[in-house]
Scaffold this motif. Structure first.
Motif, PDB file in Angstrom:
ATOM      1  N   ALA A 110      12.546  -4.568   7.795  1.00 20.09           N
ATOM      2  CA  ALA A 110      13.064  -6.502   7.547  1.00 20.09           C
ATOM      3  C   ALA A 110      12.698  -6.811   6.353  1.00 20.09           C
ATOM      4  N   ALA A 111      12.906  -7.938   5.841  1.00 25.00           N
ATOM      5  CA  ALA A 111      12.641  -8.445   4.490  1.00 25.00           C
ATOM      6  C   ALA A 111      11.832  -8.971   4.154  1.00 25.00           C
ATOM      7  N   PHE A 112      10.340  -8.334   4.540  1.00 24.57           N
ATOM      8  CA  PHE A 112       9.733  -8.947   4.259  1.00 24.57           C
ATOM      9  C   PHE A 112       8.046  -7.770   4.529  1.00 24.57           C
ATOM     10  N   GLY A 113       7.476  -8.483   3.436  1.00 22.26           N
ATOM     11  CA  GLY A 113       5.764  -7.066   3.517  1.00 22.26           C
ATOM     12  C   GLY A 113       5.328  -8.214   3.886  1.00 22.26           C
ATOM     13  N   VAL A 114       3.709  -7.176   4.266  1.00 21.64           N
ATOM     14  CA  VAL A 114       2.706  -8.184   4.681  1.00 21.64           C
ATOM     15  C   VAL A 114       1.463  -6.454   3.973  1.00 21.64           C
ATOM     16  N   GLU A 115       0.695  -7.882   3.526  1.00 24.14           N
ATOM     17  CA  GLU A 115      -0.855  -6.948   2.768  1.00 24.14           C
ATOM     18  C   GLU A 115      -1.953  -7.391   3.869  1.00 24.14           C
ATOM     19  N   MET A 116      -2.455  -6.193   4.770  1.00 24.68           N
ATOM     20  CA  MET A 116      -3.459  -7.086   5.735  1.00 24.68           C
ATOM     21  C   MET A 116      -4.882  -6.382   5.259  1.00 24.68           C
ATOM     22  N   TYR A 117      -5.544  -7.404   4.891  1.00 30.28           N
ATOM     23  CA  TYR A 117      -6.800  -7.265   4.280  1.00 30.28           C
ATOM     24  C   TYR A 117      -8.026  -6.720   4.806  1.00 30.28           C
ATOM     25  N   TYR A 118      -8.893  -6.470   4.887  1.00 25.48           N
ATOM     26  CA  TYR A 118      -9.936  -5.863   5.786  1.00 25.48           C
ATOM     27  C   TYR A 118     -11.654  -6.667   4.675  1.00 25.48           C
ATOM     28  N   PRO A 119     -12.583  -6.554   5.515  1.00 21.20           N
ATOM     29  CA  PRO A 119     -13.660  -6.977   5.069  1.00 21.20           C
ATOM     30  C   PRO A 119     -14.147  -5.364   4.314  1.00 21.20           C
ATOM     31  N   PRO A 120     -14.466  -5.043   3.210  1.00 17.25           N
ATOM     32  CA  PRO A 120     -14.941  -4.409   2.431  1.00 17.25           C
ATOM     33  C   PRO A 120     -16.619  -3.631   3.145  1.00 17.25           C
ATOM     34  N   SER A 121     -16.652  -2.890   3.170  1.00 16.54           N
ATOM     35  CA  SER A 121     -18.066  -2.213   3.544  1.00 16.54           C
ATOM     36  C   SER A 121     -18.502  -1.395   2.500  1.00 16.54           C
ATOM     37  N   GLN A 122     -19.956  -1.239   2.359  1.00 15.92           N
ATOM     38  CA  GLN A 122     -20.569  -0.074   1.123  1.00 15.92           C
ATOM     39  C   GLN A 122     -19.948   1.012   0.928  1.00 15.92           C
ATOM     40  N   ASP A 123     -19.079   1.381   1.750  1.00 18.56           N
ATOM     41  CA  ASP A 123     -18.746   2.624   1.056  1.00 18.56           C
ATOM     42  C   ASP A 123     -17.337   2.919   1.009  1.00 18.56           C
ATOM     43  N   ALA A 124     -17.266   1.693   1.587  1.00 20.60           N
ATOM     44  CA  ALA A 124     -15.302   2.113   0.942  1.00 20.60           C
ATOM     45  C   ALA A 124     -14.455   0.261   1.491  1.00 20.60           C
ATOM     46  N   ALA A 125     -13.253   0.440   1.083  1.00 20.93           N
ATOM     47  CA  ALA A 125     -12.914  -0.897   0.241  1.00 20.93           C
ATOM     48  C   ALA A 125     -11.264  -0.473   1.523  1.00 20.93           C
ATOM     49  N   TYR A 126     -10.573  -1.235   2.321  1.00 18.77           N
ATOM     50  CA  TYR A 126      -9.404  -1.275   2.989  1.00 18.77           C
ATOM     51  C   TYR A 126      -8.432  -1.886   3.236  1.00 18.77           C
ATOM     52  N   LEU A 127      -7.376  -1.411   2.915  1.00 17.45           N
ATOM     53  CA  LEU A 127      -5.874  -2.280   3.279  1.00 17.45           C
ATOM     54  C   LEU A 127      -4.820  -1.958   4.114  1.00 17.45           C
ATOM     55  N   GLU A 128      -3.937  -2.818   4.490  1.00 18.42           N
ATOM     56  CA  GLU A 128      -2.797  -2.026   5.268  1.00 18.42           C
ATOM     57  C   GLU A 128      -1.595  -2.825   4.764  1.00 18.42           C
ATOM     58  N   HIS A 129      -0.223  -2.101   4.378  1.00 18.50           N
ATOM     59  CA  HIS A 129       0.828  -2.704   4.648  1.00 18.50           C
ATOM     60  C   HIS A 129       1.634  -2.423   5.529  1.00 18.50           C
ATOM     61  N   TRP A 130       2.277  -3.798   6.083  1.00 16.67           N
ATOM     62  CA  TRP A 130       2.423  -3.593   7.524  1.00 16.67           C
ATOM     63  C   TRP A 130       4.044  -3.954   6.807  1.00 16.67           C
ATOM     64  N   SER A 131       5.248  -3.052   7.783  1.00 18.32           N
ATOM     65  CA  SER A 131       6.421  -3.590   8.093  1.00 18.32           C
ATOM     66  C   SER A 131       7.207  -2.927   8.992  1.00 18.32           C
ATOM     67  N   ILE A 132       8.265  -4.381   9.785  1.00 23.13           N
ATOM     68  CA  ILE A 132       9.180  -3.927  10.803  1.00 23.13           C
ATOM     69  C   ILE A 132      10.194  -3.462  10.604  1.00 23.13           C
ATOM     70  N   PRO A 133      10.050  -1.646  11.047  1.00 27.53           N
ATOM     71  CA  PRO A 133      11.471  -0.677  10.974  1.00 27.53           C
ATOM     72  C   PRO A 133      12.272  -1.553  11.352  1.00 27.53           C
ATOM     73  N   GLU A 134      13.555  -1.805  10.962  1.00 22.73           N
ATOM     74  CA  GLU A 134      14.580  -1.927  11.278  1.00 22.73           C
ATOM     75  C   GLU A 134      14.803  -0.954  12.606  1.00 22.73           C
ATOM     76  N   VAL A 135      15.860  -0.832  13.285  1.00 20.91           N
ATOM     77  CA  VAL A 135      16.285  -0.143  14.374  1.00 20.91           C
ATOM     78  C   VAL A 135      18.158  -0.310  14.013  1.00 20.91           C
ATOM     79  N   ASP A 136      19.171   0.678  14.522  1.00 23.20           N
ATOM     80  CA  ASP A 136      20.054   1.346  14.450  1.00 23.20           C
ATOM     81  C   ASP A 136      20.440   0.419  15.893  1.00 23.20           C
ATOM     82  N   SER A 137      21.987  -0.761  15.725  1.00 29.70           N
ATOM     83  CA  SER A 137      22.657  -1.030  16.863  1.00 29.70           C
ATOM     84  C   SER A 137      23.514  -0.083  17.259  1.00 29.70           C
TER      85      SER A 137
END
Length: 302
Positions: A275-302
């Protein structure tokens, strides 16, 4: 050894010797290639000539020193091989749009030409299989959102070219938006305690060459945030690229560009449209690492 591994060896060598006088013959020897073929292959895989790339990385390094240290600007220029203060100032302004003096007085977040991890261009992994490279772990998987999630914040236009995998330079418009968001975040009503922060990209009404970017935080389900922009993530299945870095600075800088570039290549390789948008999901960093996710909606062929 693959061709990209030879060039990666030279890229790694450059990074470790940025304050030295780097010669083509030395770098070609590191790559186990002739000087002629090394330069051709480097330009092809890195999208810069060897000397342009070295200059970009030197300027990135000097910007870090300018921001964090008290060394004289002329001393920084000399240490990193610029022939004079004026030569360094001209190169810095051409690259980032402001002089070293202006940057030191009012430091802003800059977009740098990122040191590439060429493995991300040539190695493909399946879903749920982590890929480890240069202090970063990437993994692509699917996640179903059973209930919509709503985020509130502020939005602005940013140039699309700033999203091109760390290959542009200048003042980072997205980072400025995040800075403004964190100033007003405490005033947003109905924030979800310990909720995620989110960066959302979509075309909206942006002028040509730009897109809309919203910086926000999650609000309590069923509530609103009058006076602020909102973005709803619908309940459906998402394709997620999670990536972990050693620290928050690496995550928000080099890692986010590299992961985005890898995700786009992964989608093309698997012939998946989103889909024509994208999301960056941010998580609080820990002492050992930092983590982030990209979320997108896969289009389903009709």
């Amino acid at each position: 050894m693959h061709a990209w591994e030879s060039i990666q060896a030279s890229v790694d060598y450059i990074e470790e010797h940025l304050n030295e006088d780097l010669q083509i013959e030395t770098l070609a020897n590191v790559a186990s290639l002739s000087p002629f073929y090394f330069q051709r292959l480097f330009n092809r895989l890195v999208n810069k000539t060897v000397f342009d790339y070295i200059k970009m990385r030197k300027l990135s390094k000097t910007s870090e020193i300018l921001k964090s240290g008290n060394s004289r600007i002329v001393d920084i220029a000399m240490e990193y091989g610029f022939s004079s203060h004026s030569n360094f100032t001209r190169a810095f302004k051409e690259t980032f749009g402001l002089t070293p003096e202006q940057y030191r007085t009012e430091p802003v977040v800059l977009n740098h030409f990122v040191k590439p991890d060429l493995i991300l261009n040539y190695v493909m992994v399946n879903e749920n299989v982590p890929l480890v490279t240069d202090g970063m772990v990437l993994e692509i998987f699917r996640r179903r959102l059973e209930q919509p999630r709503v985020f509130a914040g502020i939005e602005g236009e940013i140039p699309i070219e700033q999203l091109m995998g760390g290959e542009t330079t200048g003042v980072a418009a997205g980072a400025k938006l995040w800075e403004n968001f964190h100033k007003i975040k405490p005033r947003i009503p109905n924030l979800l305690p310990d909720g995620n922060e989110l960066g959302a990209l979509y075309l909206g009404n942006a002028k040509e060459g730009n897109c809309i970017y919203m910086a926000g935080a999650e609000i309590i389900p069923g509530t609103t945030a009058p006076g602020y922009q909102t973005f709803e993530m619908p309940a459906c299945e998402y394709l997620v690229c999670g990536f972990e870095a050693e620290n928050i600075s690496q995550l928000y800088g080099d890692a986010v560009f590299k992961a985005d570039k890898f995700m786009n290549r992964w989608l093309k390789q698997h012939q998946i449209r989103t889909a024509a948008f994208g999301v960056e999901m941010y998580y609080p960093p820990s002492q050992d690492a930092a983590y982030l996710e990209h979320w997108s909606i896969p289009e389903v062929d009709s």
